[in-house]
Design an enzyme around this catalytic site. Structure first.
Site: not given
Ligand code: DQA
Length: 152
Positions: A18-19, A31, A26, A107, A116, A109, A83, A86, A111
């Site tokens: 998502p996103n 990102y 974004r 997997e 974080r 990501h 990825n 969330a 960031s």
């Protein structure tokens, strides 16, 4: 070196959660400024050069992502780069789908999720992944793909 086959039985699937359709606009400080299309195109070009078929898929919906993972089981997908965005931190359903189809996955990501908020430090995927790449921006996808190309 073994010549890669061109059949769909050694295809690679890249899944974006998502996103990630908003990449480029974004939170670019986290990102980056590249769009998802730009990333997908670059991955497709690299895979094509290696003679391997690459499919990409993005959804904002958990069930649709689960369905896509399940479909990969019958699609001859040899490896997945994912990825989960969330859903990394929440989705037992996606983890179970990956375990069910038994397709090895990396997997990724953009960031560094460990640098974080505390809630991002836990991933439901990492302990069942072949490996994880995080914090290297969109380069992470390229590095994951290089690994996958050497493995399929
Ligand atoms: C992300 C990290 C997640 O915590 C976040 O929810 C995302 C993107 C990343 O690529 O850095 O949407 O997976």
């Amino acid at each position: 070196m073994k010549k890669p086959r061109k059949s769909s039985s050694n295809s690679i699937l890249v899944i974006h959660g998502p996103n990630l359709n908003l990449l480029g606009a974004r939170e670019p400080h986290l990102y980056g400024r590249e769009t998802l299309n730009e990333i997908n195109r670059r991955l497709a070009t690299r895979a094509k050069k290696a003679g391997v078929q690459l499919q990409t898929f993005q959804s904002n919906h958990e069930g649709i992502l689960v369905d896509r993972i399940q479909r990969a089981g019958g699609d001859g997908v040899r490896m997945i780069i994912i990825n989960p965005a969330a859903y990394t931190h929440t989705s037992i359903a996606m983890r179970d789908a990956l375990a069910a189809v038994k397709i090895p996955f990396i997997e990724v990501h953009l960031s560094n999720i460990h640098a974080r908020e505390a809630f991002r430090r836990h991933s439901y995927f990492s302990e069942v992944a072949v490996g994880t790449v995080c914090g290297l921006g969109s380069r992470g996808y390229d590095l994951a793909l290089e690994y996958v190309l050497s493995a399929v």
